[in-house]
Design an enzyme around this catalytic site. Sequence first.
Site, PDB file in Angstrom:
ATOM      1  N   PHE A 131       2.671  -2.687  -4.810  1.00  0.00           N
ATOM      2  CA  PHE A 131       3.827  -3.551  -5.069  1.00  0.00           C
ATOM      3  C   PHE A 131       3.533  -4.936  -4.478  1.00  0.00           C
ATOM      4  CE2 PHE A 131       8.058  -5.267  -4.284  1.00  0.00           C
ATOM      5  CZ  PHE A 131       8.634  -5.067  -5.532  1.00  0.00           C
ATOM      6  N   ASP A 200       3.855   2.740   2.939  1.00  0.00           N
ATOM      7  CA  ASP A 200       5.100   2.285   2.336  1.00  0.00           C
ATOM      8  C   ASP A 200       5.688   3.491   1.590  1.00  0.00           C
ATOM      9  OD1 ASP A 200       7.028   1.318   0.540  1.00  0.00           O
ATOM     10  OD2 ASP A 200       6.051  -0.631   0.348  1.00  0.00           O
ATOM     11  N   TYR A 225      17.642   1.533  -0.592  1.00  0.00           N
ATOM     12  CA  TYR A 225      18.488   1.363  -1.783  1.00  0.00           C
ATOM     13  C   TYR A 225      17.982   2.095  -3.029  1.00  0.00           C
ATOM     14  CZ  TYR A 225      15.048  -2.456  -2.342  1.00  0.00           C
ATOM     15  OH  TYR A 225      13.904  -3.189  -2.404  1.00  0.00           O
ATOM     16  N   LYS A 226      16.829   2.776  -2.921  1.00  0.00           N
ATOM     17  CA  LYS A 226      16.338   3.497  -4.108  1.00  0.00           C
ATOM     18  C   LYS A 226      16.848   4.940  -4.048  1.00  0.00           C
ATOM     19  CE  LYS A 226      12.113   0.693  -4.277  1.00  0.00           C
ATOM     20  NZ  LYS A 226      12.281  -0.101  -5.489  1.00  0.00           N
ATOM     21  N   ARG A 372       9.609   2.361 -17.332  1.00  0.00           N
ATOM     22  CA  ARG A 372       9.606   3.182 -16.128  1.00  0.00           C
ATOM     23  C   ARG A 372      10.879   4.009 -16.057  1.00  0.00           C
ATOM     24  NH1 ARG A 372       9.256   0.858 -10.066  1.00  0.00           N
ATOM     25  NH2 ARG A 372      11.283   0.082 -10.682  1.00  0.00           N
TER      26      ARG A 372
HETATM   27  C1  PLP Z   1       6.572  -0.122  -2.922  1.00  0.00           C
HETATM   28  C2  PLP Z   1       7.628  -1.142  -2.665  1.00  0.00           C
HETATM   29  N1  PLP Z   1       7.620  -1.811  -1.496  1.00  0.00           N
HETATM   30  C3  PLP Z   1       8.582  -2.750  -1.231  1.00  0.00           C
HETATM   31  C4  PLP Z   1       9.573  -3.027  -2.143  1.00  0.00           C
HETATM   32  C5  PLP Z   1      10.643  -4.046  -1.907  1.00  0.00           C
HETATM   33  O1  PLP Z   1      10.719  -4.517  -0.638  1.00  0.00           O
HETATM   34  P1  PLP Z   1      12.055  -5.295  -0.195  1.00  0.00           P
HETATM   35  O2  PLP Z   1      13.126  -4.263  -0.044  1.00  0.00           O
HETATM   36  O3  PLP Z   1      11.667  -5.958   1.067  1.00  0.00           O
HETATM   37  O4  PLP Z   1      12.423  -6.245  -1.288  1.00  0.00           O
HETATM   38  C6  PLP Z   1       9.606  -2.331  -3.344  1.00  0.00           C
HETATM   39  C7  PLP Z   1      10.693  -2.639  -4.327  1.00  0.00           C
HETATM   40  O5  PLP Z   1      10.767  -2.188  -5.405  1.00  0.00           O
HETATM   41  C8  PLP Z   1       8.612  -1.382  -3.616  1.00  0.00           C
HETATM   42  O6  PLP Z   1       8.599  -0.735  -4.784  1.00  0.00           O
END
Ligand code: PLP
Length: 413
Positions: A131, A200, A225-226, A372
């Site tokens: 990402f 992550d 939030y996911k 997706r």
């Molecule tokens: C793998 C991954 N890391 C980080 C993020 C987003 O990070 P942040 O919450 O800091 O915007 C996402 C968002 O979709 C993601 O898919």
Amino acid sequence: MNAHTKTITRQDVAKLDAADPLAHCRDLFQLPEGVIYLDGNSLGALPKSVPPRMSRAIEQEWGVGLIRSWNDADWYPAPQRVGGRIAPLIGAAVDEVIAADSTSVNLFKVLVAALRMRPGRTRIVGEIGNFPTDVYVASGVAELMNADFVALEPDAVLDAIDERVAIVSLTHVNYKTGRVYDMAEITRRAHAVGALVVWDLCHTAGAMPCDLNGAQADFAVGCGYKYLNGGPGAPAFVYVAKRHHAALHQPLTGWHGHARPFEFVHGYEPAPGMDRMLVGTASQLGLISLEAALEAFDGVDMAVLRSKSEVMTDLFIRLADQELTGFGLATPRDAATRGSQVSLTHPEGYAIMQALIARGVIGDFRAPNILRFGFAVLYLSFDDVWNAIATLKDIMDTKVWMEPEFQQRKAVT
Ligand SMILES: Cc1ncc(COP(=O)(O)O)c(C=O)c1O
């Protein structure tokens, strides 16, 4: 896509729903009528526990309690409390996880802290297809710390982990393809050469079980939030293995990470344990929403959730094989190496996804050609999968996606 021999019927799908041990969880969520929500990997659906809890927090705790609520409503210890609720979902101890800030900010904190634990080493190894925030933050940290960031194809990562490497920084489940890294294998390899690993878990937490302690993982970050359903922009979480707590030296030395924040002393003294990962005043309403949302996981066996997710993503792939033409599959067919998502590819993916959303089947599009679909199995039925594929087939058969209204790119895809 591959052809399978046995045709899947609606009766087969009904049998899966009848045997679903998590079917009752759907009622914990407030989903709009007529929507099949396959985007819980972007923004989780609204748990019914959240609105009354938020209303109490706003009307009573904020409105009436005012500043007193930091003590009286237990606002102050919320980062630790919410972290402790996330911990069992990711295989961590309750005092190894804290909820705070965003994934990007937490990634910055742990990458700098990890680099400081490996003086004399300057290499961060990552993945090209990670990402973008993971790539950008690692590049920024490398620039700041005079390190170098090497981004590789996923299959080349393992072999690149050698004695020069300070940190391996990877996303457990890839956001585009859904491919899963073997956390234990990568971590073992990194430790064998004296490197540390940062995971992550944005597409892992709440989507599938994960055993950070079992894998001896060093650091992890992830968002609320996911699949954790904390709401738009919900606070993220950060994990640091207990064995690293004493040496943990993170760069954002704000007052909430201080050992005695309310003594307002001049010099910074890090708090013990995970508290030193805090920076400033917590986003309290966000934490309250996330905490209420996590109730949906009470009593849920993550192994059972994983099994439903594997069967559901498998059904989606097999129905796509059976019903659709012209699509590719970007996700591994082997369920063991797949997260809780399926990514189809199509050169007209954007317009097709817009047409699908207009019909109430909500997924998302990732450039250049990925449609997706995320499977948050607490609130999805197998019948949803059947209907989603039937709708997609209809959109293709009728060519409705060619309408001009579906060609216009929106700011958020
Ligand atoms: C793998 C991954 N890391 C980080 C993020 C987003 O990070 P942040 O919450 O800091 O915007 C996402 C968002 O979709 C993601 O898919």
